[in-house]
Design an enzyme around this catalytic site. Structure first.
Site, short mmCIF file in Angstrom:
data_model
loop_
_atom_site.label_atom_id
_atom_site.label_comp_id
_atom_site.label_asym_id
_atom_site.label_seq_id
_atom_site.Cartn_x
_atom_site.Cartn_y
_atom_site.Cartn_z
N GLY A 1 0.82 -1.19 0.01
CA GLY A 1 0.05 -0.21 0.09
C GLY A 1 0.83 1.41 0.08
O GLY A 1 2.04 1.21 -0.15
N VAL B 1 2.56 5.20 1.31
CA VAL B 1 3.05 5.72 2.36
C VAL B 1 3.08 7.08 2.34
O VAL B 1 3.12 7.52 1.30
CB VAL B 1 4.59 5.01 2.32
CG1 VAL B 1 5.29 5.83 3.62
CG2 VAL B 1 4.80 3.55 2.23
N ASP C 1 13.58 -10.22 3.41
CA ASP C 1 13.44 -9.06 2.40
C ASP C 1 14.40 -7.81 2.35
O ASP C 1 13.90 -6.86 2.16
CB ASP C 1 11.91 -8.78 2.34
CG ASP C 1 11.43 -8.23 1.04
OD1 ASP C 1 12.12 -8.33 -0.11
OD2 ASP C 1 10.41 -7.46 0.87
#
Length: 637
Positions: free
Chosen positions: A332, A334, A445
């Protein structure tokens, strides 16, 4: 208004257990003319007092009614410094308002409550906030307390002894379950639920000593009136036969199909909503939240996570304006925000379409709260509003590493001392995660856009949604759900689902090569050979031409021996076999201690030569190196 402190009254979990319950009473003035009290259930508006006007509220008239035993002087303040409501009892020394586990507001010595026992969603004349009714409920349906029991042959019960469930949670479960006809607490201390389903044939026994039960009372359906003659009825019945044969039956079949589809879809959504509510109930009950209902920060003191109000986040981001958008992440957008006390924050607003949002949201929120290191980004808390899920971070003014590193104009701002400082900072953060934190954490990640830079360009590792916690004696694990980013994944993880601290070491090796070269791992394609950055660096190192890797923008700032040593350590980190790669401690020692001799690296992973024609089975391998795309599920060869 100066400190951001917001005081609320919280209900107990039950009459016997003083843990925080589902309800909060807060003073929420909209403006000077609209000032009211609001009771919220699980952070959602449940009941409102109406505006304060002439020593009374619209839905709290009993406070000062002629027949009331309790009379109060009510007052409020609305200014730029503070906004609050207070009351003074005129006929007692110690006034006290109590918010019960059912969400009712009452006086400490008055058995008469001022608010309804339950709000059903269809009644607003008593202050209850209107909401959509479940498909099977009608206006007028309600629960009444009765002694007795349900007929055992046509009603059955199910018990949930979860000690975090209050009587109001039982009401919500039953009200939203079309088959539920009654409920009660399952334990003597008022927690847990017993839900009765089936027939609401209740056998009342006023002398029964059994526990009172809440039994559904359904409002009657008004029948249509009117009398017809026998002749007209006969004619109408024949007409209806033809209509049924010609039109209604096909239409009824269509409607039945649509109804069935809608019902299944509604049940699925209802199930997902309940699971989400239970999930966040568990989340906010975590020990990481010392005060679940505190809405703003207390000046930055302490490491406890905080729940921010949705209105404060809306105000901080100017209603999520485009001007405040910092970027778009895997889950999503920021946004940059500014709190009422002047502090700048970053808000990650998780996308509603993200299928992974819940797991990663809880993982990052609870995990980061327990990790404190100068090279890890700090999470301040979260905001949960309906389906909205937001994580609140400390604001990093220089954005992420890739913002500088892969931009031809901005990369010049990163001279060699700054780049080596970034490499060392990331390494120290990894060492803390792998060895010195309260739990061993594998990030899974690690990449350039997950490294944030503060005002002094010091690195901070961020985005722990993919992270996994290892037990003390655990060294590696396997998963069927491979998550991470193509180009940074170690071969054993990408192909077999096996990960360990050596998986993060591989990602760090790729990141080191990107930092010293200013190039992405996937930016090398030749006509006769297919290279990534790892393969290109390996070939130059074998030829003794390692300095050709140097980013031209480094100029004379680059320390040659430190540069060569960094490339050498990076190649040790990206070796194909995980056992050949150095540990985090050894890797840092190799980087910082010039006297340590470095071993010769073996051939790194993912060095692919020119593709030759192969059989059908062998040619199923796909090119998966896309640096800026995060993957969630991937099938190995």
């Amino acid at each position: 208004m100066k400190t951001g402190q917001n005081f609320t009254l919280t209900s107990w979990l039950s009459n016997d257990i003083p843990d925080s319950g589902s309800f909060t009473l807060s003073w929420e003035p909209v403006d000077e003319a609209s000032q009211r009290l609001i009771i919220r259930r699980s952070h959602q508006p449940y009941w409102t007092s109406g505006n304060l006007n002439d020593q009374t509220f619209q839905y709290l008239y009993a406070l000062n009614s002629p027949g009331s035993q309790s009379h109060y002087n009510l007052s409020s303040v609305y200014s730029n410094e503070a906004r609050y409501f207070s009351y003074e009892r005129t006929n007692a020394d110690l006034p006290m308002w109590i918010l019960t586990p059912k969400g009712q507001l009452r006086d400490s010595d008055n058995s008469t409550v001022w608010t309804p026992e339950f709000c059903y969603g269809y009644e607003s004349s008593n202050g209850c906030v209107e909401s959509s009714l479940p498909q099977c409920r009608r206006e007028g349906d309600n629960f009444s307390e009765k002694n007795g029991d349900f007929a055992p042959d046509i009603a059955r019960s199910a018990t949930d002894d979860n000690s975090s469930l209050s009587i109001s949670d039982c009401f919500v479960k039953c009200w939203n379950d079309c088959s539920c006809v009654g409920f009660n607490s399952s334990t003597t201390d008022g927690t847990g639920c017993v839900i009765w389903t089936g027939s609401n044939n209740f056998l009342v026994n006023p002398r029964d000593n059994s526990t009172l039960k809440y039994v559904i009372s359904q409002s009657p359906i008004n029948p249509s009136a009117g009398n017809k003659t026998e002749e007209s009825k006969t004619k109408e019945s024949k007409t209806w036969i033809w209509i049924l044969l010609g039109v209604v039956i096909p239409l009824a079949l269509l409607c039945f199909g649509l109804l069935l589809y809608t019902k299944i879809k509604h049940r699925r959504k209802e199930y997902e909503r309940r699971k989400r509510d239970e999930y966040f109930l568990e989340l906010t009950a975590s020990e990481s939240f010392k005060d679940v209902h505190q809405l703003e920060s207390n000046g930055g003191k302490g490491n406890d996570l905080l729940l921010f109000s949705f209105s404060s986040i809306m105000a901080a981001t100017n209603d999520f304006s485009v001007e405040n958008k910092l970027g778009q992440g895997g889950f999503g957008p920021v946004y940059k925000g500014k709190l009422s006390d002047g502090r700048e924050i970053a808000i990650k607003r998780l996308s509603r379409t993200s299928g992974q949002g819940l797991v990663e949201f809880k993982n990052e929120l609870i995990l980061i709260a327990k990790l404190q290191h100068t090279n890890l980004v700090r999470v301040l808390g979260c905001c949960i509003h309906g389906e909205e899920k937001m994580l609140i971070y400390e604001y990093m003014p220089n954005k992420s590493l890739d913002f500088f590193l892969f931009d031809e104009n901005r990369k010049a701002e990163l001279d060699w001392p700054k780049r080596f400082n970034i490499i060392e900072g990331i390494a120290q953060g990894l060492l803390y995660l792998h060895k010195y934190s309260r739990m061993r954490v594998i990030h899974r990640d690690l990449k350039a856009n997950n490294i944030l830079l503060d005002e002094n360009l010091n690195p901070k590792i961020s985005d722990f949604g993919m992270a996994r916690i290892f037990k003390e004696n655990e060294t590696e694990a396997m998963t069927n759900r491979v998550v991470g980013t193509y180009g940074y994944m170690s071969p054993e993880y990408a192909m077999e689902g096996t990960f360990s601290i050596k998986s993060d070491i591989f990602s760090f090796g790729v990141l080191m090569l990107e930092i010293v070269t200013g190039r992405k791992n996937t930016s090398f394609v030749h006509l006769d050979r297919t290279f990534n950055l790892i393969g290109y660096a390996w070939e130059l190192w074998q030829q003794g031409d390692t300095l050709e890797l140097k980013d031209p923008t480094l100029g004379e700032t680059c320390g040659i021996q430190q540069f060569l040593r960094s490339v050498h350590v990076a190649l040790l980190c990206v070796q194909e076999s995980a056992t050949d790669r150095p540990t985090t401690s050894d890797m840092i020692s190799m980087l910082l201690n010039d006297t340590i001799s470095l071993p010769t690296p073996n051939k790194p992973a993912f060095v692919i030569g020119k593709v030759e024609s192969k059989s059908t089975d062998e040619s199923k391998e796909k090119d998966c190196s896309v640096n800026d795309m995060t993957v969630t599920v991937m099938e190995g060869r």
